[in-house]
Design a protein around this motif. Structure first.
Motif, PDB file in Angstrom:
ATOM      1  N   TYR A 205     -13.469  34.017  15.933  1.00 28.27           N
ATOM      2  CA  TYR A 205     -13.025  35.235  16.977  1.00 28.27           C
ATOM      3  C   TYR A 205     -13.681  34.942  18.314  1.00 28.27           C
ATOM      4  N   LEU A 206     -12.870  35.126  19.171  1.00 26.75           N
ATOM      5  CA  LEU A 206     -11.407  35.412  19.439  1.00 26.75           C
ATOM      6  C   LEU A 206     -10.716  34.104  19.819  1.00 26.75           C
ATOM      7  N   ASP A 207     -11.488  33.034  20.233  1.00 28.59           N
ATOM      8  CA  ASP A 207     -10.708  31.757  20.543  1.00 28.59           C
ATOM      9  C   ASP A 207     -10.171  30.873  19.564  1.00 28.59           C
ATOM     10  N   GLY A 208     -11.292  30.733  18.485  1.00 31.99           N
ATOM     11  CA  GLY A 208     -10.803  29.975  17.296  1.00 31.99           C
ATOM     12  C   GLY A 208      -9.595  29.986  16.660  1.00 31.99           C
ATOM     13  N   LEU A 224     -10.885  25.799  10.159  1.00 35.65           N
ATOM     14  CA  LEU A 224     -11.590  26.581  10.796  1.00 35.65           C
ATOM     15  C   LEU A 224     -12.593  27.396   9.973  1.00 35.65           C
ATOM     16  N   TYR A 225     -13.756  27.578  10.505  1.00 39.21           N
ATOM     17  CA  TYR A 225     -14.808  28.427   9.813  1.00 39.21           C
ATOM     18  C   TYR A 225     -15.481  29.490  10.291  1.00 39.21           C
ATOM     19  N   ASP A 226     -15.496  30.582   9.665  1.00 41.91           N
ATOM     20  CA  ASP A 226     -15.956  31.700  10.364  1.00 41.91           C
ATOM     21  C   ASP A 226     -16.675  32.647   8.967  1.00 41.91           C
ATOM     22  N   LYS A 227     -17.907  32.946   9.435  1.00 40.87           N
ATOM     23  CA  LYS A 227     -18.587  33.515   8.148  1.00 40.87           C
ATOM     24  C   LYS A 227     -18.006  34.907   7.935  1.00 40.87           C
TER      25      LYS A 227
END
Length: 390
Positions: A205-208, A224-227
């Motif tokens: 969020y939000l670029d990835g 891509l990793y985000d929790k």
């Protein structure tokens, strides 16, 4: 009214049969747009409130010839695609050029689907939305968003009379989401020289979600990793299946993941790039990557949502400086609450996919839709990013 365009679509079908079809063509979509704007619409529903929202929203796009096809629609819930069955059935009850319906997508619990079919039964446009218990919008709001996206995806922009006959309302041809994507791509441009076998982008969020897609041709594999699972639902990439990568791009910013030489959280890489979150405000991160992605602009932080909001506000102010513009409204909603609190990626996208700015202008003036893009480009050129060795 399709007679003039039958040969155009016949040619497209022949291309498919001959194995030479390369995708939709501008002239085909233009023909659909023209037919929609000139055609008679039948709204297949026995709900007068739903018909009213359909009619009023279609009118915003210049579609005025709209009638209700009053059919008891309960029986269509037994179909595999109830909304499509409704639209197709409308052809047997009233003569129209197009039929539009909204209903369940498929199985109970699968959410809603809004669809337009022509008199021949061809699907012209369709959009889905999540179940009500997830997006939590009223029926009227959900229907408004669906019809808006239904027509915008074909390149039809709303333009309609203002509060009085002497005014007119224009909408920007780009959405809030479009502005965010362009800003992210400007950041990605600075990173395009990085290549290798594997890339991990940390922080969706939000670029990835944009940068990972933009750099996919630079690497054999992109993760891509985000929790947040709701953020991952927006991602075009898979979650990481390992802990070691050639390059890591850390976009978690202020208060984000810990970065030290060769390691970001539990992940390792030969090269690590971290976004420097500071703008006019100093945000200490304590990170020690190989490179920093830095911003040079009059914004408190480098975050894309921060920059998007500031850009749209600035755009509204510059539009109001134009002679014939009475006022400009930035269409900003705190969409983050839908993503991080409601946990609904679909609702977040619904809100982000509305026009970024709406203006009220003098009808006797010479305001042009092109002014939106001209002024936006001027503002974006003022934002600069650079890669600096840590």
């Amino acid at each position: 009214m399709w007679k003039e365009d039958r040969l155009l679509f016949k040619k497209a079908f022949q291309e498919s049969l001959n194995g030479v079809r390369k995708g939709d063509k501008p002239e085909e979509t233009a023909a659909i747009r023209e037919a929609i704007l000139k055609g008679k619409f039948g709204v297949v529903t026995d709900n007068p409130e739903k018909f009213s929202v359909f009619r009023n929203t279609l009118a915003m796009f210049g579609i005025k010839n709209v009638v209700q096809v009053d059919v008891d629609t309960n029986c269509f819930d037994l179909e595999q695609m109830p909304s499509l069955a409704k639209a197709l059935a409308g052809r047997y009850f009233r003569s129209c050029d197009f039929y539009i319906a909204r209903g369940r997508l498929g199985l109970p619990g699968s959410g809603a689907f809004t669809v337009i079919v022509d008199v021949y039964g061809n699907v012209v446009s369709g959009v889905s939305s999540p179940p009500h218990h997830l997006h939590k919008f009223s029926l009227e709001t959900a229907l408004f968003f669906d019809v808006f996206r239904l027509l915008r995806r074909l390149g039809i922009s709303p333009v309609h009379s203002g509060i009085t006959d002497k005014t007119q309302t224009f909408y920007s041809p780009f959405t809030v989401f479009d502005v965010a994507k362009r800003i992210s791509e400007m950041k990605a441009e600075v990173l395009k020289n990085f290549t290798g076998g594997s890339l991990l982008v940390i922080g969706g969020y939000l670029d990835g979600i944009f940068i990972a897609e933009y750099l996919k041709n630079n690497f054999k594999q992109v993760f891509l990793y985000d929790k947040e699972t709701s953020v991952m639902a927006l991602s075009p990439c898979d979650k990481p299946d390992r802990e070691k990568f050639d390059v890591i791009i850390d976009l978690t910013g202020f208060g984000g993941i810990d970065v030290k030489k060769g390691q970001a959280g539990r992940f390792k890489a030969d090269i690590i790039v971290s976004e420097e979150p500071s703008g006019l405000g100093l945000l200490e991160t304590g990170k020690k990557p190989d490179f920093f992605l830095k911003m040079n602009y009059k914004s408190k932080t480098s975050g894309t949502m921060t920059l998007t909001i500031r850009t749209i506000r600035e755009l509204s102010a510059r539009l109001e400086d134009l002679k014939d513009v009475l006022y400009a409204v930035p269409n900003l909603f705190f969409a983050e609450s839908l993503l991080f609190n409601v946990k609904s990626s679909c609702s977040f996208l619904d809100v982000m996919e509305i026009p970024a700015v709406t203006v009220s202008v003098r009808r006797d003036g010479n305001f042009k839709v092109d002014y939106f893009e001209d002024l936006l480009s001027d503002i974006l050129q003022e934002i600069q990013f650079e890669l600096a060795k840590a």
